[in-house]
Design an enzyme around this catalytic site. Structure first.
Site, PDB file in Angstrom:
ATOM      1  N   ASP A   1       0.960  -1.114  -0.092  1.00 27.08           N
ATOM      2  CA  ASP A   1       0.080   0.059   0.042  1.00 27.08           C
ATOM      3  C   ASP A   1       0.966   1.324   0.070  1.00 27.08           C
ATOM      4  O   ASP A   1       1.990   1.076   0.194  1.00 27.08           O
ATOM      5  CB  ASP A   1      -0.902  -0.040   1.230  1.00 27.08           C
ATOM      6  CG  ASP A   1      -0.210  -0.359   2.696  1.00 27.08           C
ATOM      7  OD1 ASP A   1       0.908  -0.501   2.690  1.00 27.08           O
ATOM      8  OD2 ASP A   1      -0.972  -0.755   3.411  1.00 27.08           O
TER       9      ASP A   1
ATOM     10  N   ASN B   1      -7.398  -2.274  14.380  1.00 22.81           N
ATOM     11  CA  ASN B   1      -8.690  -2.430  13.955  1.00 22.81           C
ATOM     12  C   ASN B   1      -8.973  -3.615  12.885  1.00 22.81           C
ATOM     13  O   ASN B   1      -9.892  -3.746  12.349  1.00 22.81           O
ATOM     14  CB  ASN B   1      -9.395  -1.201  13.332  1.00 22.81           C
ATOM     15  CG  ASN B   1      -8.709  -0.882  11.868  1.00 22.81           C
ATOM     16  OD1 ASN B   1      -7.843  -1.559  11.492  1.00 22.81           O
ATOM     17  ND2 ASN B   1      -9.372   0.225  11.278  1.00 22.81           N
TER      18      ASN B   1
ATOM     19  N   HIS C   1      -7.187  -4.273  10.122  1.00 27.57           N
ATOM     20  CA  HIS C   1      -6.800  -4.095   8.721  1.00 27.57           C
ATOM     21  C   HIS C   1      -5.641  -4.707   8.251  1.00 27.57           C
ATOM     22  O   HIS C   1      -4.894  -4.862   8.974  1.00 27.57           O
ATOM     23  CB  HIS C   1      -7.063  -2.688   8.424  1.00 27.57           C
ATOM     24  CG  HIS C   1      -5.822  -1.612   8.692  1.00 27.57           C
ATOM     25  ND1 HIS C   1      -5.962  -0.673   8.982  1.00 27.57           N
ATOM     26  CD2 HIS C   1      -4.170  -2.136   8.882  1.00 27.57           C
ATOM     27  CE1 HIS C   1      -4.819   0.120   9.545  1.00 27.57           C
ATOM     28  NE2 HIS C   1      -3.982  -0.732   8.990  1.00 27.57           N
TER      29      HIS C   1
ATOM     30  N   GLU D   1      -9.361  -1.599   5.238  1.00 25.94           N
ATOM     31  CA  GLU D   1     -10.159  -1.102   6.444  1.00 25.94           C
ATOM     32  C   GLU D   1     -11.291  -2.196   6.494  1.00 25.94           C
ATOM     33  O   GLU D   1     -12.125  -2.605   5.642  1.00 25.94           O
ATOM     34  CB  GLU D   1     -10.616   0.131   6.380  1.00 25.94           C
ATOM     35  CG  GLU D   1      -9.482   1.191   6.318  1.00 25.94           C
ATOM     36  CD  GLU D   1      -8.628   1.610   7.484  1.00 25.94           C
ATOM     37  OE1 GLU D   1      -8.616   0.502   8.549  1.00 25.94           O
ATOM     38  OE2 GLU D   1      -8.204   2.672   7.894  1.00 25.94           O
TER      39      GLU D   1
HETATM   40  C1  GLP Z   1      -0.477   0.439   8.485  1.00 21.83           C
HETATM   41  C2  GLP Z   1      -0.135  -0.225   7.478  1.00 21.83           C
HETATM   42  C3  GLP Z   1      -0.293  -1.801   7.677  1.00 21.83           C
HETATM   43  C4  GLP Z   1       0.233  -2.235   8.648  1.00 21.83           C
HETATM   44  C5  GLP Z   1      -0.503  -1.570  10.097  1.00 21.83           C
HETATM   45  C6  GLP Z   1       0.137  -1.594  11.187  1.00 21.83           C
HETATM   46  O1  GLP Z   1      -1.582   1.054   8.609  1.00 21.83           O
HETATM   47  N1  GLP Z   1      -0.950   0.143   6.156  1.00 21.83           N
HETATM   48  O2  GLP Z   1       0.173  -2.577   6.566  1.00 21.83           O
HETATM   49  O3  GLP Z   1       0.079  -3.465   9.064  1.00 21.83           O
HETATM   50  O4  GLP Z   1      -0.026  -0.036   9.639  1.00 21.83           O
HETATM   51  O5  GLP Z   1       1.161  -1.042  11.479  1.00 21.83           O
HETATM   52  P1  GLP Z   1       2.336  -1.370  12.677  1.00 21.83           P
HETATM   53  O6  GLP Z   1       2.883  -2.304  12.424  1.00 21.83           O
HETATM   54  O7  GLP Z   1       3.034   0.050  12.872  1.00 21.83           O
HETATM   55  O8  GLP Z   1       1.283  -1.287  14.002  1.00 21.83           O
END
Ligand code: GLP
Length: 260
Positions: free
Chosen positions: A67, A136, A138, A143
């Site tokens: 992404d 959440n 995702h 989402e």
């Molecule tokens: C972002 C990314 C996700 C990732 C998520 C969790 O929103 N788009 O791909 O898994 O954050 O991030 P973190 O690992 O910093 O908790």
């Protein structure tokens, strides 16, 4: 889903790196699906170490990231392209032209999304997809309420995700509201999924993903449909799972051919 509970984030990073390294050694032309966020940072650090000290070769590998934020240029410090350069690409020998991150600056976003999907298909599909999980539930930026069959597309972030990711920006108002993300359908087509979740703030999402119902309200629960999903969690992220003794039993009693 294979749930592997390890003591801490460092152990999770090492274990996930072994899976990627094995994949690359078995097939140097592997196609890697990559993720951003703090969860995969120990994994990337270990891959960099393996490249430097053990000669782990990325020269024939290809990568596709999950992404990107819409409106952030590749050199913006919070863009996911920048994250990948700093945490992995600049430190291993993957050819820059082999690395792909969705273009958040594309003039025609739907066309760029379609081209991204075509690029993955042309490369032969993703061999191993690294994933983190949002608090959440995702995956990528899919989402809650995302179609379980979705493809790479434009999405609007939830307010919660904007707040969660605000820690990387000067204020929540600077967090882009829009993104481009591989779809859940895209992710499910990868040959193997490697989910990394660490820390107590992921415990609810991990429990919903592994033991909750299959639901678009927890996009990560779609991994229940995947035939080769490994979920690496630390003790804190595993805290709300109920079948932990079974997961540990499975892991500890696995036959030799399943060990590294
Ligand atoms: C972002 C990314 C996700 C990732 C998520 C969790 O929103 N788009 O791909 O898994 O954050 O991030 P973190 O690992 O910093 O908790």
């Amino acid at each position: 889903m294979e749930v592997i509970i390890l003591p801490d984030a460092a152990a999770v990073g090492l274990a996930a790196a072994k899976v990627i390294a094995k994949q690359l050694r078995n097939n140097p032309r592997s196609v890697l699906g990559l993720a951003t966020g703090s969860s995969p940072i120990p994994l990337y650090a270990e891959l960099v170490r393996m490249h430097r000290e053990e000669g782990l070769d990325f020269s024939k590998a290809t990568s596709f990231n999950l992404d990107e934020y819409v409106g952030l240029a590749p050199d913006h410090p919070q863009s996911y392209r920048h994250f990948m350069q700093v945490n992995l690409f600049d430190h291993v020998n993957i050819p820059p032209a082999h690395t792909h991150v969705p273009d958040g600056m594309a003039e025609d976003i739907p066309a760029a999304c379609a081209a991204y999907e075509k690029g993955i298909a042309k490369a032969g599909g993703i061999d191993v997809q690294v994933l983190g999980i949002g608090a959440n539930g995702h995956i990528g930026f899919n989402e809650p309420s995302s179609s379980l069959r979705s493809r790479t597309r434009f999405k609007t972030l939830t307010e919660k995700t904007c707040r969660d990711n605000a820690r990387f920006f000067d204020s929540v108002n600077e967090v882009p509201r829009y993104c481009v993300t591989m779809g859940i359908g895209t992710i499910l087509e990868s040959r193997q999924c490697l989910m990394i979740a660490t820390g107590g703030n992921k415990a609810d999402a991990v429990a919903a993903m592994v033991e909750g119902p299959l639901s678009a309200m927890c996009p990560a629960s779609a991994l229940q449909l995947h035939t080769a999903a490994k979920v690496f969690v630390d003790e804190a992220a595993a805290a709300k799972l109920t079948y932990t003794s079974y997961y540990r039993w499975v892991h500890n009693s696995r036959p030799d051919w399943q060990r590294d």
